[in-house]
Design an enzyme around this catalytic site. Structure first.
Site, mmCIF file in Angstrom:
data_model
loop_
_atom_site.group_PDB
_atom_site.id
_atom_site.type_symbol
_atom_site.label_atom_id
_atom_site.label_comp_id
_atom_site.label_asym_id
_atom_site.label_seq_id
_atom_site.Cartn_x
_atom_site.Cartn_y
_atom_site.Cartn_z
ATOM 1 N N ASN A 14 0.692 -1.277 0.187
ATOM 2 C CA ASN A 14 -0.106 0.185 0.114
ATOM 3 C C ASN A 14 0.979 1.479 -0.034
ATOM 4 O OD1 ASN A 14 -3.113 -0.534 0.089
ATOM 5 N ND2 ASN A 14 -2.250 -2.045 1.476
ATOM 6 N N ARG A 66 4.722 0.526 27.664
ATOM 7 C CA ARG A 66 3.844 0.875 26.491
ATOM 8 C C ARG A 66 3.875 2.286 26.262
ATOM 9 N NH1 ARG A 66 2.832 -2.323 22.131
ATOM 10 N NH2 ARG A 66 1.327 -1.615 20.703
ATOM 11 N N HIS A 110 -8.578 -0.591 5.514
ATOM 12 C CA HIS A 110 -8.932 -1.863 5.819
ATOM 13 C C HIS A 110 -9.391 -2.707 4.825
ATOM 14 C CE1 HIS A 110 -10.435 -4.861 9.036
ATOM 15 N NE2 HIS A 110 -11.320 -4.896 8.373
ATOM 16 N N ASP A 151 -11.882 0.427 13.679
ATOM 17 C CA ASP A 151 -12.311 0.389 12.241
ATOM 18 C C ASP A 151 -13.898 1.082 12.261
ATOM 19 O OD1 ASP A 151 -10.042 -1.074 11.384
ATOM 20 O OD2 ASP A 151 -11.045 -2.773 11.717
ATOM 21 N N GLN A 179 -7.259 -4.769 -6.698
ATOM 22 C CA GLN A 179 -8.654 -4.150 -7.219
ATOM 23 C C GLN A 179 -9.025 -3.100 -6.387
ATOM 24 O OE1 GLN A 179 -11.503 -7.112 -8.614
ATOM 25 N NE2 GLN A 179 -10.077 -8.116 -9.779
HETATM 26 C C1 GRF Z 1 -3.202 -4.796 3.700
HETATM 27 O O1 GRF Z 1 -4.190 -6.011 3.615
HETATM 28 C C2 GRF Z 1 -3.914 -3.911 4.578
HETATM 29 O O2 GRF Z 1 -5.301 -3.541 4.126
HETATM 30 C C3 GRF Z 1 -4.257 -4.463 6.136
HETATM 31 O O3 GRF Z 1 -2.779 -4.898 6.214
HETATM 32 C C4 GRF Z 1 -2.007 -5.223 4.780
HETATM 33 C C5 GRF Z 1 -0.920 -4.349 4.207
HETATM 34 O O4 GRF Z 1 -0.210 -4.821 3.310
HETATM 35 N N1 GRF Z 1 -4.314 -3.401 6.979
HETATM 36 P P1 GRF Z 1 1.124 -4.056 2.787
HETATM 37 O O5 GRF Z 1 2.130 -3.993 3.851
HETATM 38 O O6 GRF Z 1 0.447 -2.662 2.144
HETATM 39 O O7 GRF Z 1 1.426 -4.603 1.717
#
Ligand code: GRF
Length: 208
Positions: A14, A66, A110, A151, A179
């Protein structure tokens, strides 16, 4: 120019979609000021380095409490003076003070159509396992602002993806990423960077 900081834990696909979006100008008016990972082995850090984006690791393992970790994480974020924090697969619970400080200025991706398959315990492959176990025909992803819940914040964008016969959690996860996630995360950042997203009564309004 919207200054963003991207928080990651893993592969960073991402993050890559955001880097590519800024480069190919599907995301406009945006600068990636930094990338922070809680995991020093995250491939996402290499993606940042390869693209000359400042990056660092802040791991709970390096702190005795923490509170100390939370404090350091917020300081690391603040150092970049971001306009927007992007949680791109960040698997750490966000400190409440950070949520308050960055209210409506922190987004998360998410991998389901919220409110399905979200909340505590729904992360990574577990989301797709649950979707297949329930037998849904449509999966998808959601970009939302982060609030105190898991979320539960105002939804910005959602995109549906068909479930196919014989899907495994792994192949559904991949299709949802390709997608949906890699499309709506850059889109949401571009909308925010261009002043098109506002929050009223806990819901977003997207200007045309
Ligand atoms: C993705 O599926 C995102 O939606 C979830 O964790 C995954 C992260 O993937 N919260 P990346 O590290 O971006 O490849």
């Amino acid at each position: 120019m919207l200054k963003i900081v991207v928080l990651v834990s893993g592969g960073g696909t991402n993050l890559q979609a955001v880097i590519d979006g800024v480069k190919n100008r599907t995301i406009t008016n945006t600068e990636i000021a930094g990338v922070i990972s809680n995991n020093k082995n995250a491939y996402a850090l290499e993606r940042a380095a390869k693209n000359q984006i400042p990056c660092c690791c802040v791991s709970p393992r390096d702190f005795s409490s923490r509170e100390a970790f939370n404090d350091r994480l917020l300081k690391a974020v603040d150092m970049y003076t971001p306009d927007l924090i992007v949680l791109a697969g960040f698997l750490v619970v966000i400190p409440p003070v950070m949520i308050e400080k960055y209210r409506n200025r922190m987004i998360n991706i998410h991998p389901s159509l919220i409110p399905s398959f979200c909340g505590k315990g729904y992360y990574g492959l577990k989301v797709h396992e649950a979707a297949l176990a329930r037998g849904v025909r449509v999966a998808g992803a959601t970009v939302h602002f982060v609030d105190e819940g898991t979320d539960t914040g105002p939804i910005i964008l959602q995109k549906a993806v068909d479930v196919e016969q014989g899907d495994t959690p792994e192949c559904l996860q991949r299709r949802v990423m390709e997608q949906a996630e890699w499309k709506i995360l850059p889109q949401a950042i571009d909308l925010i960077a261009n002043g098109k997203v506002t929050v009223t009564d806990g819901k977003t309004v997207i200007a045309k």
